[in-house]
Design a protein around this motif. Structure first.
Motif, mmCIF file in Angstrom:
data_model
loop_
_atom_site.group_PDB
_atom_site.id
_atom_site.type_symbol
_atom_site.label_atom_id
_atom_site.label_comp_id
_atom_site.label_asym_id
_atom_site.label_seq_id
_atom_site.Cartn_x
_atom_site.Cartn_y
_atom_site.Cartn_z
ATOM 1 N N TYR A 127 59.843 39.446 33.007
ATOM 2 C CA TYR A 127 60.692 40.214 32.098
ATOM 3 C C TYR A 127 62.038 40.465 32.779
ATOM 4 C CZ TYR A 127 56.485 41.274 29.379
ATOM 5 O OH TYR A 127 55.334 41.186 28.619
ATOM 6 N N PRO A 128 63.100 40.688 32.002
ATOM 7 C CA PRO A 128 64.416 40.977 32.595
ATOM 8 C C PRO A 128 64.364 42.149 33.562
ATOM 9 C CG PRO A 128 64.617 40.593 30.243
ATOM 10 C CD PRO A 128 63.150 40.650 30.528
ATOM 11 N N ALA A 129 65.077 42.012 34.662
ATOM 12 C CA ALA A 129 65.219 43.070 35.674
ATOM 13 C C ALA A 129 63.891 43.443 36.339
ATOM 14 C CB ALA A 129 65.868 44.320 35.075
ATOM 15 N N GLU A 130 62.896 42.580 36.243
ATOM 16 C CA GLU A 130 61.632 42.806 36.941
ATOM 17 C C GLU A 130 61.279 41.573 37.756
ATOM 18 O OE1 GLU A 130 59.561 45.585 33.453
ATOM 19 O OE2 GLU A 130 58.466 43.933 34.388
ATOM 20 N N GLY A 131 60.354 41.736 38.700
ATOM 21 C CA GLY A 131 59.875 40.597 39.436
ATOM 22 C C GLY A 131 58.862 39.802 38.631
ATOM 23 N N PRO A 132 58.673 38.530 38.963
ATOM 24 C CA PRO A 132 57.657 37.729 38.266
ATOM 25 C C PRO A 132 56.266 38.294 38.507
ATOM 26 C CG PRO A 132 59.136 36.346 39.565
ATOM 27 C CD PRO A 132 59.398 37.756 39.975
ATOM 28 N N THR A 133 55.419 38.186 37.501
ATOM 29 C CA THR A 133 54.035 38.625 37.634
ATOM 30 C C THR A 133 53.105 37.449 37.377
ATOM 31 O OG1 THR A 133 54.013 39.364 35.338
ATOM 32 C CG2 THR A 133 54.487 41.017 37.004
ATOM 33 N N PHE A 134 52.057 37.373 38.156
ATOM 34 C CA PHE A 134 51.095 36.288 38.046
ATOM 35 C C PHE A 134 50.376 36.335 36.705
ATOM 36 C CE2 PHE A 134 48.013 33.238 39.169
ATOM 37 C CZ PHE A 134 46.773 33.724 38.803
ATOM 38 N N LEU A 135 50.210 35.166 36.106
ATOM 39 C CA LEU A 135 49.565 35.085 34.795
ATOM 40 C C LEU A 135 48.222 34.365 34.880
ATOM 41 C CD1 LEU A 135 50.192 35.902 31.885
ATOM 42 C CD2 LEU A 135 51.347 33.703 31.591
ATOM 43 N N ILE A 136 48.248 33.131 35.347
ATOM 44 C CA ILE A 136 47.038 32.328 35.377
ATOM 45 C C ILE A 136 47.261 31.161 36.333
ATOM 46 C CG2 ILE A 136 47.715 30.837 33.437
ATOM 47 C CD1 ILE A 136 44.765 30.961 32.499
ATOM 48 N N SER A 137 46.181 30.627 36.887
ATOM 49 C CA SER A 137 46.305 29.507 37.812
ATOM 50 C C SER A 137 45.238 28.463 37.528
ATOM 51 C CB SER A 137 46.176 29.994 39.248
ATOM 52 O OG SER A 137 44.880 30.533 39.481
ATOM 53 N N ILE A 138 45.400 27.298 38.143
ATOM 54 C CA ILE A 138 44.405 26.242 38.013
ATOM 55 C C ILE A 138 44.425 25.387 39.270
ATOM 56 C CG2 ILE A 138 45.980 24.640 36.826
ATOM 57 C CD1 ILE A 138 43.498 23.772 35.155
ATOM 58 N N SER A 139 43.247 25.021 39.713
ATOM 59 C CA SER A 139 43.105 24.127 40.852
ATOM 60 C C SER A 139 43.041 22.691 40.347
ATOM 61 C CB SER A 139 41.827 24.470 41.603
ATOM 62 O OG SER A 139 41.472 23.443 42.494
ATOM 63 N N SER A 140 43.418 21.755 41.206
ATOM 64 C CA SER A 140 43.447 20.354 40.798
ATOM 65 C C SER A 140 42.060 19.777 40.534
ATOM 66 C CB SER A 140 44.156 19.513 41.849
ATOM 67 O OG SER A 140 43.489 19.601 43.089
ATOM 68 N N ILE A 141 41.022 20.511 40.914
ATOM 69 C CA ILE A 141 39.660 20.008 40.650
ATOM 70 C C ILE A 141 39.229 20.336 39.220
ATOM 71 C CG2 ILE A 141 38.988 20.158 43.059
ATOM 72 C CD1 ILE A 141 37.423 22.684 42.384
ATOM 73 N N ASP A 167 40.470 20.784 34.923
ATOM 74 C CA ASP A 167 41.483 20.369 33.966
ATOM 75 C C ASP A 167 41.801 21.458 32.951
ATOM 76 O OD1 ASP A 167 39.119 18.146 32.261
ATOM 77 O OD2 ASP A 167 39.219 20.331 32.415
ATOM 78 N N LYS A 168 41.103 22.579 33.065
ATOM 79 C CA LYS A 168 41.340 23.676 32.127
ATOM 80 C C LYS A 168 40.904 24.985 32.760
ATOM 81 C CE LYS A 168 39.707 25.313 27.590
ATOM 82 N NZ LYS A 168 38.818 24.982 26.437
ATOM 83 N N ASN A 169 41.696 26.027 32.508
ATOM 84 C CA ASN A 169 41.302 27.365 32.916
ATOM 85 C C ASN A 169 41.768 28.340 31.840
ATOM 86 O OD1 ASN A 169 40.229 29.409 34.494
ATOM 87 N ND2 ASN A 169 42.134 29.733 35.612
ATOM 88 N N GLU A 170 40.878 29.239 31.473
ATOM 89 C CA GLU A 170 41.151 30.126 30.349
ATOM 90 C C GLU A 170 41.023 31.580 30.778
ATOM 91 O OE1 GLU A 170 38.698 29.000 27.128
ATOM 92 O OE2 GLU A 170 39.553 30.423 25.696
ATOM 93 N N ASP A 171 41.935 32.411 30.276
ATOM 94 C CA ASP A 171 41.876 33.837 30.545
ATOM 95 C C ASP A 171 42.412 34.560 29.320
ATOM 96 O OD1 ASP A 171 43.254 36.073 33.128
ATOM 97 O OD2 ASP A 171 41.841 36.415 31.489
ATOM 98 N N GLY A 172 41.472 34.971 28.469
ATOM 99 C CA GLY A 172 41.893 35.675 27.258
ATOM 100 C C GLY A 172 42.701 34.784 26.351
ATOM 101 N N ARG A 173 43.905 35.221 26.024
ATOM 102 C CA ARG A 173 44.768 34.440 25.119
ATOM 103 C C ARG A 173 45.472 33.285 25.823
ATOM 104 N NH1 ARG A 173 49.086 36.690 23.390
ATOM 105 N NH2 ARG A 173 49.211 38.374 24.939
ATOM 106 N N PHE A 174 45.334 33.219 27.127
ATOM 107 C CA PHE A 174 46.074 32.232 27.921
ATOM 108 C C PHE A 174 45.141 31.135 28.433
ATOM 109 C CE2 PHE A 174 49.901 34.734 28.006
ATOM 110 C CZ PHE A 174 49.456 36.043 27.913
#
Lengths: 115, 113
Positions: free
Chosen positions: B39-53, B55-62
């Motif tokens: 968001y503007p004037a804030e630092g980035p916040t982690f959302l979701i990640s995926i390892s190369s092993i 092909d899909k990772n799900e967390d709620g709406r993301f």
């Protein structure tokens, strides 16, 4: 929120003057990073540290130096500030290097203007 | 040389619809990928990640999808909400785990009510 404090949050300085930005963490994380954010470039790594007195260069390290004498503090120094170093600077921390299962947490940023 | 690229600077979607943000990378040594939200004037916040092993990772709406052969990943947000309006950065880390996380340029998402 991760315990990361950046200071100063805003600074205006003149070309040629030295500037030091400080990052302080209360999480006892091993890794600390300095990034800069510029339009069209996203976030670019300047320097990072993987332990006390252990540092390495990132993508855009020219004109910057860093020091880490304590686990909790990571300093970024612009020895002689230039207008191209006008940017938003973000400190970040992580328990380990960025790998599967590990997350990097960012501070709120320091706005630096070099005039 | 941009190793992680987000070719769409901006994206606008209607509330309730799907948002798809794309990211391409060039370095085959990258094995861990993350998405951050800012968001503007804030630092980035982690959302979701995926390892190369995976092909899909799900967390709620993301959901993040990884296509290694195409060196492409995407972030799906379903359903999109006005509070999702932000800049989204994808990032990648190399196998050597050197501590270097490489970010893309960012995509500004606007979700219209």
């Amino acid at each position: 929120d991760a315990g990361i404090t950046q200071s100063p949050r805003h600074k205006v300085t003149e070309t040629g003057t030295p500037v030091t930005l400080r990052c302080h963490q209360t999480e006892n994380h091993r890794y600390m990073y300095w990034y800069r954010q510029d339009p069209g470039h996203g976030l670019r790594l300047i320097h990072y540290s993987y332990g006390v007195k252990d540092t390495d260069k990132g993508e855009v390290s020219d004109g910057y130096s860093v020091s880490r004498s304590k686990t909790e503090d990571f300093l970024l120094t612009l020895e002689s500030a230039t207008s191209s170093q006008t940017s938003v600077y973000f400190c970040a921390i992580s328990q380990r290097g960025p790998s599967s299962g590990n997350t990097i947490y960012f501070g709120e940023g320091s706005w630096l203007t070099v005039v | 040389d941009q190793q992680v690229k987000q070719n769409s600077p901006s994206l606008s979607v209607q509330e309730g619809r799907i948002s798809i943000l794309n990211c391409d990378y060039t370095n085959s040594m990258f094995d861990y990928f993350l998405w951050y939200k800012k968001y503007p004037a804030e630092g980035p916040t982690f959302l979701i990640s995926i390892s190369s092993i995976k092909d899909k990772n799900e967390d709620g709406r993301f959901t993040v999808f990884l296509n290694k052969s195409a060196k492409h990943l995407s972030l799906h947000i379903v359903p999109s909400q006005p509070g999702d309006s932000a800049v989204y950065f994808c990032a990648a880390s190399p196998l050597s785990n050197t501590g270097k996380l490489i970010f893309g340029q960012g995509t500004t998402l606007q979700v219209k009510p």
